[in-house]
Design a protein around this motif. Structure first.
Motif, PDB file in Angstrom:
ATOM      1  N   LEU A  91     -72.905  23.155   5.959  1.00  7.76           N
ATOM      2  CA  LEU A  91     -73.770  22.409   6.876  1.00  7.76           C
ATOM      3  C   LEU A  91     -73.098  21.121   7.316  1.00  7.76           C
ATOM      4  O   LEU A  91     -73.063  20.776   8.500  1.00  7.76           O
ATOM      5  N   VAL A  92     -72.565  20.407   6.341  1.00 11.56           N
ATOM      6  CA  VAL A  92     -71.936  19.125   6.654  1.00 11.56           C
ATOM      7  C   VAL A  92     -70.707  19.332   7.536  1.00 11.56           C
ATOM      8  O   VAL A  92     -70.454  18.563   8.463  1.00 11.56           O
ATOM      9  N   VAL A 107     -71.835  19.790  11.080  1.00 14.80           N
ATOM     10  CA  VAL A 107     -72.253  18.517  11.673  1.00 14.80           C
ATOM     11  C   VAL A 107     -71.038  17.652  11.967  1.00 14.80           C
ATOM     12  O   VAL A 107     -70.979  16.943  12.972  1.00 14.80           O
ATOM     13  N   MET A 131     -75.247  20.459  15.290  1.00  9.28           N
ATOM     14  CA  MET A 131     -76.165  20.832  14.221  1.00  9.28           C
ATOM     15  C   MET A 131     -76.195  22.351  14.144  1.00  9.28           C
ATOM     16  O   MET A 131     -76.297  23.017  15.174  1.00  9.28           O
ATOM     17  N   ARG A 163     -75.932  10.993   9.201  1.00 10.97           N
ATOM     18  CA  ARG A 163     -76.252  11.454   7.849  1.00 10.97           C
ATOM     19  C   ARG A 163     -77.770  11.501   7.638  1.00 10.97           C
ATOM     20  O   ARG A 163     -78.307  12.472   7.079  1.00 10.97           O
ATOM     21  N   THR A 211     -83.388  16.637   8.957  1.00 15.89           N
ATOM     22  CA  THR A 211     -83.474  17.976   9.532  1.00 15.89           C
ATOM     23  C   THR A 211     -83.548  19.035   8.439  1.00 15.89           C
ATOM     24  O   THR A 211     -84.347  19.971   8.520  1.00 15.89           O
ATOM     25  N   SER A 262     -72.052  14.623   2.534  1.00 12.97           N
ATOM     26  CA  SER A 262     -72.061  14.007   3.861  1.00 12.97           C
ATOM     27  C   SER A 262     -71.787  12.508   3.815  1.00 12.97           C
ATOM     28  O   SER A 262     -72.103  11.794   4.763  1.00 12.97           O
ATOM     29  N   GLU A 275     -79.999  11.830   9.974  1.00 13.98           N
ATOM     30  CA  GLU A 275     -80.538  12.907  10.803  1.00 13.98           C
ATOM     31  C   GLU A 275     -80.370  14.256  10.115  1.00 13.98           C
ATOM     32  O   GLU A 275     -81.278  15.099  10.120  1.00 13.98           O
ATOM     33  N   LEU A 276     -79.204  14.462   9.512  1.00 17.07           N
ATOM     34  CA  LEU A 276     -78.958  15.715   8.806  1.00 17.07           C
ATOM     35  C   LEU A 276     -79.929  15.895   7.647  1.00 17.07           C
ATOM     36  O   LEU A 276     -80.533  16.966   7.478  1.00 17.07           O
TER      37      LEU A 276
END
Length: 208
Positions: free
Chosen positions: A77-78, A81, A86, A39, A45, A31, A41-42
């Protein structure tokens, strides 16, 4: 010679902890092109999701390998995003909703029936109907023991008086019809007064 500090913890990490750290490192590396806020926030989370999954009361997963398998590859995942959303499966595990409060029962049905038997029912069945009404009221929690006792007294004393009038008319003879009428009025009047005495308590309880 300076002594070496002993506060360093050299305990090796558990294999499962290493897996989690490696996964988070992979997410961090994949990311690097995201905005710093996104980044962070990811990462937060993902870390929160893993922690919540391990301690979830509804469906705990103690083995991080199962959690990481559900998360999927870090690159996926990235990529999600990066597309501006999300991933849905990253949302925190649903916490079981608290049980709804017990629905307000039609509490009042039996109480109203008891009062109806004490009042209107007493006109038709002067003894049986008030007795049934008092039994219903005695089993209810809406009134205090003192209120229930007062209702019994108000209904029973006139009924007893009416019974004594009829008995006296039979023993001494004469005035039988008048005695029966007075006994009927006493029984009905006492039952109605007993029912009316309970109405204020019933109305006051309904306001809560």
């Amino acid at each position: 010679m300076t002594s070496v500090p002993h506060h360093y913890d050299t305990t090796p990490l558990a294999h499962t902890d290493v897996l989690v750290l490696d996964y988070l490192a992979a997410v961090w590396g994949a990311s690097e092109d995201l905005a710093p806020e996104l980044r962070d926030e990811l990462m937060t989370t993902v870390a929160d999701y893993i922690a919540m999954r391990r301690t979830s009361a509804a469906d705990p997963l103690e083995d991080p390998r199962h959690i990481l398998h559900r998360l999927g590859p870090p690159e996926a995942l990235v990529a999600a995003v990066r597309r501006g959303r999300m991933p849905a499966h990253l949302r925190r595990p649903a916490v079981p909703a608290p049980l709804p409060p017990p629905a307000a029962t039609a509490s009042g049905h039996l109480e109203y029936a008891g009062i109806a038997l004490l009042t209107a029912g007493a006109v038709v069945l002067p003894v049986i109907s008030p007795l049934a009404g008092l039994l219903l009221i005695s089993g209810s929690r809406r009134w205090s023991p003192a209120q229930k006792t007062a209702a019994w007294v108000l209904a029973a004393l006139p009924a007893l008086l009416g019974f004594m009038l009829v008995l006296a008319a039979i023993v001494f003879g004469g005035g039988g019809e008048e005695a029966l009428l007075l006994a009927y009025l006493a029984m009905v009047g006492g039952a109605i007064i007993a029912g009316l005495s309970l109405l204020p308590g019933l109305a006051a309880r309904r306001q809560y």
